[in-house]
Design an enzyme around this catalytic site. Structure first.
Site, PDB file in Angstrom:
ATOM      1  N   ASP A 135     -17.245  22.863  35.844  1.00 25.87           N
ATOM      2  CA  ASP A 135     -17.464  24.297  36.049  1.00 25.87           C
ATOM      3  C   ASP A 135     -17.471  25.058  34.718  1.00 25.87           C
ATOM      4  O   ASP A 135     -16.786  24.668  33.777  1.00 25.87           O
ATOM      5  CB  ASP A 135     -16.360  24.844  36.974  1.00 25.87           C
ATOM      6  N   ASN A 151     -20.567  26.379  33.247  1.00 23.12           N
ATOM      7  CA  ASN A 151     -21.855  26.346  32.536  1.00 23.12           C
ATOM      8  C   ASN A 151     -22.458  27.747  32.388  1.00 23.12           C
ATOM      9  O   ASN A 151     -22.988  28.101  31.336  1.00 23.12           O
ATOM     10  CB  ASN A 151     -22.876  25.486  33.290  1.00 23.12           C
ATOM     11  N   ARG A 196     -20.972  30.751  32.470  1.00 20.66           N
ATOM     12  CA  ARG A 196     -20.207  31.610  31.551  1.00 20.66           C
ATOM     13  C   ARG A 196     -20.428  31.178  30.099  1.00 20.66           C
ATOM     14  O   ARG A 196     -20.508  32.003  29.196  1.00 20.66           O
ATOM     15  CB  ARG A 196     -18.710  31.576  31.904  1.00 20.66           C
ATOM     16  N   TRP A 197     -20.547  29.893  29.890  1.00 23.74           N
ATOM     17  CA  TRP A 197     -20.792  29.371  28.539  1.00 23.74           C
ATOM     18  C   TRP A 197     -22.115  29.919  27.996  1.00 23.74           C
ATOM     19  O   TRP A 197     -22.207  30.342  26.854  1.00 23.74           O
ATOM     20  CB  TRP A 197     -20.820  27.838  28.597  1.00 23.74           C
ATOM     21  N   SER A 247     -22.643  21.761  44.877  1.00 28.72           N
ATOM     22  CA  SER A 247     -21.900  21.835  46.141  1.00 28.72           C
ATOM     23  C   SER A 247     -22.821  22.343  47.247  1.00 28.72           C
ATOM     24  O   SER A 247     -23.886  22.907  46.966  1.00 28.72           O
ATOM     25  CB  SER A 247     -20.698  22.784  45.990  1.00 28.72           C
ATOM     26  N   THR A 248     -22.399  22.172  48.489  1.00 30.96           N
ATOM     27  CA  THR A 248     -23.205  22.698  49.600  1.00 30.96           C
ATOM     28  C   THR A 248     -23.354  24.222  49.437  1.00 30.96           C
ATOM     29  O   THR A 248     -24.409  24.778  49.719  1.00 30.96           O
ATOM     30  CB  THR A 248     -22.550  22.380  50.968  1.00 30.96           C
ATOM     31  N   GLU A 249     -22.299  24.864  48.932  1.00 32.62           N
ATOM     32  CA  GLU A 249     -22.341  26.320  48.726  1.00 32.62           C
ATOM     33  C   GLU A 249     -23.305  26.703  47.599  1.00 32.62           C
ATOM     34  O   GLU A 249     -23.950  27.745  47.654  1.00 32.62           O
ATOM     35  CB  GLU A 249     -20.942  26.854  48.412  1.00 32.62           C
ATOM     36  N   ASN A 250     -23.408  25.845  46.574  1.00 33.62           N
ATOM     37  CA  ASN A 250     -24.310  26.138  45.453  1.00 33.62           C
ATOM     38  C   ASN A 250     -25.767  26.222  45.903  1.00 33.62           C
ATOM     39  O   ASN A 250     -26.605  26.795  45.205  1.00 33.62           O
ATOM     40  CB  ASN A 250     -24.204  25.071  44.356  1.00 33.62           C
TER      41      ASN A 250
HETATM   42  C1  IPE Z   1     -17.851  24.132  41.950  1.00 33.57           C
HETATM   43  O1  IPE Z   1     -18.132  25.175  41.098  1.00 33.57           O
HETATM   44  C2  IPE Z   1     -19.089  23.309  42.187  1.00 33.57           C
HETATM   45  C3  IPE Z   1     -19.545  22.505  41.052  1.00 33.57           C
HETATM   46  C4  IPE Z   1     -18.963  22.420  39.875  1.00 33.57           C
HETATM   47  C5  IPE Z   1     -20.739  21.714  41.291  1.00 33.57           C
HETATM   48  P1  IPE Z   1     -18.477  26.640  41.659  1.00 33.57           P
HETATM   49  O2  IPE Z   1     -18.686  27.499  40.469  1.00 33.57           O
HETATM   50  O3  IPE Z   1     -19.578  26.565  42.630  1.00 33.57           O
HETATM   51  O4  IPE Z   1     -17.148  27.015  42.435  1.00 33.57           O
HETATM   52  P2  IPE Z   1     -16.531  28.423  42.822  1.00 33.57           P
HETATM   53  O5  IPE Z   1     -17.638  29.233  43.425  1.00 33.57           O
HETATM   54  O6  IPE Z   1     -16.020  29.032  41.558  1.00 33.57           O
HETATM   55  O7  IPE Z   1     -15.422  28.111  43.761  1.00 33.57           O
HETATM   56  C1  IPE Z   2     -20.943  24.684  37.330  1.00 33.18           C
HETATM   57  O1  IPE Z   2     -21.120  25.780  36.493  1.00 33.18           O
HETATM   58  C2  IPE Z   2     -22.243  23.994  37.638  1.00 33.18           C
HETATM   59  C3  IPE Z   2     -22.726  24.235  39.007  1.00 33.18           C
HETATM   60  C4  IPE Z   2     -22.036  24.788  39.938  1.00 33.18           C
HETATM   61  C5  IPE Z   2     -24.066  23.780  39.325  1.00 33.18           C
HETATM   62  P1  IPE Z   2     -21.392  27.234  37.091  1.00 33.18           P
HETATM   63  O2  IPE Z   2     -22.856  27.409  37.221  1.00 33.18           O
HETATM   64  O3  IPE Z   2     -20.610  27.462  38.322  1.00 33.18           O
HETATM   65  O4  IPE Z   2     -20.836  28.123  35.903  1.00 33.18           O
HETATM   66  P2  IPE Z   2     -19.970  29.447  36.031  1.00 33.18           P
HETATM   67  O5  IPE Z   2     -18.787  29.134  36.871  1.00 33.18           O
HETATM   68  O6  IPE Z   2     -20.861  30.474  36.640  1.00 33.18           O
HETATM   69  O7  IPE Z   2     -19.599  29.759  34.607  1.00 33.18           O
HETATM   70 MG    MG Z   3     -18.700  28.137  38.631  1.00 36.67          MG
END
Ligand code: IPE
Ligand code: IPE
Ligand code: MG
Length: 228
Positions: free
Chosen positions: A15, A17, A19-20, A60-63
């Site tokens: 997690d 990416n 914000r980075w 994730s399924t939510e992503n």
């Molecule tokens: C969890 O990260 C899913 C993955 C790293 C693939 P999210 O960024 O989706 O999780 P939440 O929304 O902060 O819980």
């Molecule tokens: C995790 O990084 C990767 C995926 C969930 C695909 P994020 O995309 O959730 O990065 P943040 O949490 O918004 O920084």
């Molecule tokens: Mg995230």
């Protein structure tokens, strides 16, 4: 570090990416690209350290509710990995597996993923497991529904055999980067007794040395499994 204190299976919640990238005034896709490079290095280090399974939470399924553009960028990264990098993994005697419902992904990506799994060496000494459109809740529901359809009453072994992770040992250590302290629907059943390690490091900055820090902390944990 003693071999016996090395986790057999690590789950990695990659997690941070987005914000980075934001910190660098770059699009989220830039963060995902850098995250993919970090994942490749971390997998190499895990293998070197004697870890046998590394499950990377990739989507994730939510992503799947994220903007289409972001998802397309991620699918392109999968295409790149499963055409190029996976070959390097095979050469090192390692293989890949995929957990999650990939049937909703573009056809060509589905094909690349299943070929990647199929072409993996049979005697792999390290397996990189991609959790893609994975969610613990849907994994458990899917297993339960299969059992109901079969008129089967489940015990622990029966349920485990119906999970995506059938045949894979439970994770000993779950690492989450990016500062949040939650599982976000990752391996909920399997991680019942996993050690949890959280770091504020955003995933693109997570590297072999950061993995070593997690391994050092893991080696100091006392796992009691409810016993005295
Ligand atoms: C969890 O990260 C899913 C993955 C790293 C693939 P999210 O960024 O989706 O999780 P939440 O929304 O902060 O819980
Ligand atoms: C995790 O990084 C990767 C995926 C969930 C695909 P994020 O995309 O959730 O990065 P943040 O949490 O918004 O920084
Ligand atoms: Mg995230």
């Amino acid at each position: 570090m003693q071999e016996s204190n090395i986790p057999l299976h690590i789950g990695l919640i990659m997690d941070g990416n987005g914000r980075w990238a934001k910190k660098r005034l770059m699009p989220r896709s830039f963060g995902h690209n850098s995250g993919m490079n970090a994942m490749i290095k971390v997998a190499d280090r895990a293998k070197e350290r004697g870890v046998k399974y590394l499950t990377v939470y990739t989507l994730s399924t939510e992503n799947l509710n994220r903007p289409k553009e972001e998802l397309e960028g991620l699918y392109d990264l999968f295409r790149g990995y499963f055409t190029k990098n996976v070959q390097k993994l095979y050469k090192k005697g390692a293989g890949v597996k995929v957990i999650g419902d990939i049937s909703v992904l573009p056809q060509d990506v589905q094909k690349l993923l299943s070929d990647g799994v199929e072409n993996s060496p049979e005697d792999a000494d390290f397996t990189l497991i991609f959790a893609i459109n994975y969610g613990a809740r849907s994994e458990i529901l899917r297993a339960v529904n299969t059992a109901v359809e079969r008129g089967e009453k489940l015990d622990g072994k029966g349920l485990e055999a119906l999970l995506y992770t059938a045949g894979i040992p439970d994770p000993d250590l779950i690492i989450r980067t990016g500062g949040e302290k939650r599982l976000s629907n990752f391996l909920a059943y399997q991680s019942a007794y996993a050690e949890l390690y959280f770091t504020d490091v955003l995933f693109p900055d997570f590297d072999g040395n950061e993995l070593d820090k997690a391994l050092e902390e893991y080696a100091c944990r006392e796992r009691r499994f409810g016993k005295v």
